[in-house]
Structure formats: structure tokens, C-alpha cells
Design an enzyme around this catalytic site. Sequence first.
Site, short mmCIF file in Angstrom:
data_model
loop_
_atom_site.label_atom_id
_atom_site.label_comp_id
_atom_site.label_asym_id
_atom_site.label_seq_id
_atom_site.Cartn_x
_atom_site.Cartn_y
_atom_site.Cartn_z
N LEU A 249 0.86 -1.18 0.00
CA LEU A 249 0.00 0.00 0.00
C LEU A 249 0.89 1.22 0.00
O LEU A 249 1.93 1.23 0.67
CB LEU A 249 -0.91 0.01 1.24
N ASP A 250 0.51 2.25 -0.74
CA ASP A 250 1.30 3.48 -0.77
C ASP A 250 1.43 4.07 0.62
O ASP A 250 0.62 3.79 1.51
CB ASP A 250 0.65 4.50 -1.70
N MET A 251 2.41 4.93 0.79
CA MET A 251 2.68 5.50 2.11
C MET A 251 1.46 6.20 2.69
O MET A 251 1.19 6.11 3.89
CB MET A 251 3.87 6.48 2.02
N ASN B 75 0.42 2.61 -7.82
CA ASN B 75 -0.52 3.74 -7.82
C ASN B 75 -1.70 3.53 -8.77
O ASN B 75 -2.26 4.49 -9.30
CB ASN B 75 0.19 5.05 -8.19
#
Length: 277
Positions: free
Chosen positions: A120-122, A216
Site C-alpha cells: 500500500l502506498d505511504m 498507484n
Amino acid sequence: MTDDARRIEGNGPWPHTMRLQRFLARAGVASRRGSENLMTAGRVSVNGVVACELGTKIDVDRDVVEVDGMRVSWPAEAVYLMLHKPSGYLTTMSDPQGRPTVAELVPCDRYPGLFPVGRLDMDTTGLLLFTTDGDLGQALLHPSRHVEKTYLALVDGSMSDRELEPLRKGIVLDDGPCQPARCSLLETVPPDAGCSFKRVRGTSLVEIDIHEGRKNQVKRMLGAVHHPVLELHRPAFGPLRLNGLASGSWRELERAELDALRECSCTVKKQATENNR
């Protein structure tokens, strides 16, 4: 049926043999690449003999593996847990720049070899699966076997259902076409989703299910239809749901959840095989 297949189904023991660098990574010594570096540096021995060859295989049950003279232990059973990832943490087990990572939120000392399944992105929150079972992790993430992942996105602008049609048909991004996604507009966040998006005038709430895992991807898909993502949350991964798990907390999977996850990986694999015939 192979030993690996038996273990994925939960009916057999760990495989007796595996590549040495994989054993080291699964035991929590280092990443796969880091383990290879340890081997080529002559710091790893098997039964008292230095093992530099990257193709070296060991018997997990019988061979004695040491790094710098210290014996490497092997976990008795695979571990499976979910984390409710908060914003602000990188999905990696270490970061050379010293930024916060998800490794700080899960019990790595208790369960050596834990790794996240996917990422998962930051700034993205939600369900992140961890395991020490590399075979199941690969089965869940292989490009031809990606399980369904559900996201909630708070986007900029008042969105109409018609604007979601390109995503349902399979939108084309700069790195190629996406598989068709199931998506819909929501009025409110589902009560069991585990997030607290604050909708204001001029924003929309979108639920989207995808099978891929490109970088993303959800943000780029929604950006491509001119509704940039303001906040992103994943309440579900395959059959797994957060079900009230607090942000920043983790728990081991229940037996029913693990069985459903294994069944999901096998079902997706079977479907992919049939589609490729």
C-alpha cells in the site's frame, strides 16, 4: 501433488528442500537479495562448509545453517496476520532513509521472516496481509492470479456514475490497459470499512475492486477520468476484511480466514490456467 501444493492446501509439512537464500530470507536473516550477498561474501555455512553458490539447496529439517557462526533457526509453522496500516508508513521491512515502515507495526521479533503480501502506498490506509509463507504469498500476487482487492477512494469533484464507465470497460494507462474494474459511487462509508473519510461538498466517494496490483493503479485510474484521489483506503483483500481492527493494530488470521485465503489462491490459479488454454 507436490509438497508445495500440499502445504498451500494446509495438508502437509514444510517442503524438505529449498534454495539457501530463500531459507535465509524466510528465517528473517535478510531479504532474498541480502541473503545472496551474505552467501557470496562467504558468511554462510551449511553443516560447517561455506556455501557461496547461489543455487545451493538445503534440507530444512536436517541441515545446520549458520551466518557468521550463528545458527539460523527455522520457524515451526508459517504465520499469517493482517495489519490495519495507517497513513505515513512505507510498505517495506527496512528503509535506508530511515522513514517509518510497516515493520515497526508487526511482531517481527516474534515471527522472523514476516513479509508483506503486496503493498500500500505511504499515504494509503487499510488491510495489509503479512506471512512467512512465501508460496502462498507468490500465489496471491502472481500477475496471472491476483485476487480481488477492494478500495474506497475519496476523490475531488462531484462524480457521476457515467464517468466510471471507462474503468468498468478497462481504461488504458501509460503503462498499458487495465482489466475491467467493478466500481460504484457511495453516499457514505460502509460502517465496517475501518476508515473515517470526511465528505465535503465537491467530493465523491468511490468503491472500486481491482485484480491487478500496479503501482498507484487506483490513483492513476481515477486521475485519468479527471477525479484525483484525495484519500485512499483498502478495507478488503480477497476474502479478508478488517472487521473492526483498529488503525495501527494487527492480529493473526483465524482458521476460517486462512482456509478462505488458501481456497481463493487455488481458485484464482485454476481460473488462470483454464483461461490460458
